[in-house]
Design a protein around this motif. Sequence first.
Motif, PDB file in Angstrom:
ATOM      1  N   MET A 110       0.838  -1.201   0.000  1.00  0.00           N
ATOM      2  CA  MET A 110       0.000   0.000   0.000  1.00  0.00           C
ATOM      3  C   MET A 110       0.874   1.254   0.000  1.00  0.00           C
ATOM      4  O   MET A 110       1.783   1.380   0.817  1.00  0.00           O
ATOM      5  CB  MET A 110      -0.879  -0.040   1.263  1.00  0.00           C
ATOM      6  CG  MET A 110      -1.889   1.087   1.344  1.00  0.00           C
ATOM      7  SD  MET A 110      -2.993   1.056  -0.056  1.00  0.00           S
ATOM      8  CE  MET A 110      -3.415   2.766  -0.148  1.00  0.00           C
ATOM      9  N   THR A 111       0.621   2.192  -0.908  1.00  0.00           N
ATOM     10  CA  THR A 111       1.377   3.447  -0.912  1.00  0.00           C
ATOM     11  C   THR A 111       0.510   4.551  -0.304  1.00  0.00           C
ATOM     12  O   THR A 111      -0.618   4.759  -0.752  1.00  0.00           O
ATOM     13  CB  THR A 111       1.732   3.865  -2.360  1.00  0.00           C
ATOM     14  OG1 THR A 111       2.239   2.719  -3.023  1.00  0.00           O
ATOM     15  CG2 THR A 111       2.756   4.980  -2.363  1.00  0.00           C
ATOM     16  N   TRP A 112       1.001   5.176   0.679  1.00  0.00           N
ATOM     17  CA  TRP A 112       0.276   6.292   1.286  1.00  0.00           C
ATOM     18  C   TRP A 112       0.739   7.587   0.634  1.00  0.00           C
ATOM     19  O   TRP A 112       1.934   7.827   0.517  1.00  0.00           O
ATOM     20  CB  TRP A 112       0.547   6.363   2.784  1.00  0.00           C
ATOM     21  CG  TRP A 112       0.025   5.192   3.535  1.00  0.00           C
ATOM     22  CD1 TRP A 112       0.629   3.984   3.710  1.00  0.00           C
ATOM     23  CD2 TRP A 112      -1.243   5.096   4.192  1.00  0.00           C
ATOM     24  NE1 TRP A 112      -0.168   3.154   4.452  1.00  0.00           N
ATOM     25  CE2 TRP A 112      -1.326   3.812   4.771  1.00  0.00           C
ATOM     26  CE3 TRP A 112      -2.321   5.978   4.379  1.00  0.00           C
ATOM     27  CZ2 TRP A 112      -2.437   3.377   5.493  1.00  0.00           C
ATOM     28  CZ3 TRP A 112      -3.421   5.564   5.100  1.00  0.00           C
ATOM     29  CH2 TRP A 112      -3.477   4.266   5.641  1.00  0.00           C
TER      30      TRP A 112
END
Length: 401
Positions: free
Chosen positions: A1-3
């Motif tokens: 997951m990329t924030w």
Amino acid sequence: MTWTLAARSARMNPSVIREILKLTERPGVLSMAGGLPSPDGFPVEALREASERVLREAPREALQYAASEGYGPLREWIAARLGARGLQVDAARVLVTSGSQQGLDLLGKLLLDAGSTVAVEAPSYLGALQAFAPAEPRFVALEGDDEGPRPEAIAALADAPEPARFAYLLPNFQNPTGRLMGAERRAALVRAAQAARLPLVEDDPYGELWFDAAPPASISSLWPEGSVYLGSFSKILAPGLRLGYVVAPSALMPKLLQAKQAADLHTSGFVQRIAFEAVKDGLLERHLPAVRQRYAAQRDAMAAALQRHLPPGCAWQTPRGGMFFWLRLPAGLDAMALLPRAVEAGVAFVPGAPFFAGEPGEAERRCLRLSFVTLAPARIEEGVAALGRVLHEAIALPRAA
Ligand code: PMP
């Protein structure tokens, strides 16, 4: 997951001091780096009794949600204490905060836009620079001397295309320099700010930690409608309470309160009641003289040790209160570069460069901060002697090369 982070997060930096403190926490290192008040000065017994009293007499009120403005009797007490120090305020203008650090954060949110200008001392309190930075302002450094910023530096801001939102000032025993603004300088700065229509934010956590004489009247008392005043219980009771306050002109109060509500609803009502119970019957009158005496003895020990051990070319002022000495090293030395060698030699300080808002130059990199309140006098002597050896060596090295 990329924030995906908000753009403002780019302006949030790890506290350089915290990073440095990790380095200095090695066993055996005499650290004069931290800005921690002496734990020997915490009024533990008074706070124990006060918390027992709160839990016995008003436990449910103390543990319930509370008013965002703060606990009424504590706000009244703060107003009365400031009044006795010459700053007349109505308790309605006192907002209790979770440390004065929160006051700085709230003011940044309330008064700064991305790209707007905020004027700060050179050097200034690093925690304020950090608190303001996420609002993405442009910092302008106010040139100064041993008494703080020069009035001309404020006057010069009047000619800028975009008016600065406020100037952030630390008149009493400034962190990091320990410097004290005289009465005349305060008056001149206020006159310059009035002429430039520049609001002032006055941060005063050390004002009650004077050794010889109480400092002159606060800047806010000279210009109540143009100033915000920040106070703290951290240095007069204990920082772990996380208790401070903001005194703002009435015009700012509603928005400040909304910012406070959004931040944390209110400062711990339990803690506010404990602090009030502790101070209401004159604890500070009994407690502060002992703290001042202890700190003054430590200040004296450091002043004597610096005189004894530092090589020629080092410069400093002896502070008349607060917790810090500010040292200027001889030309060509860089405090940040010297720190690992100092730690190796068993002593630690905080390099001065991070306290400057802009890119530090040679003059800024020569500075360092020493706290005199964390070590006992005999240890101070040892620590400064070690620092002296490191500096003597550093000065000798280039000559030997
Ligand atoms: N202002 C200054 C100048 C300080 O030195 C400090 C604490 N180091 C603070 C504000 C914040 O203090 P607190 O949040 O503990 O009240």
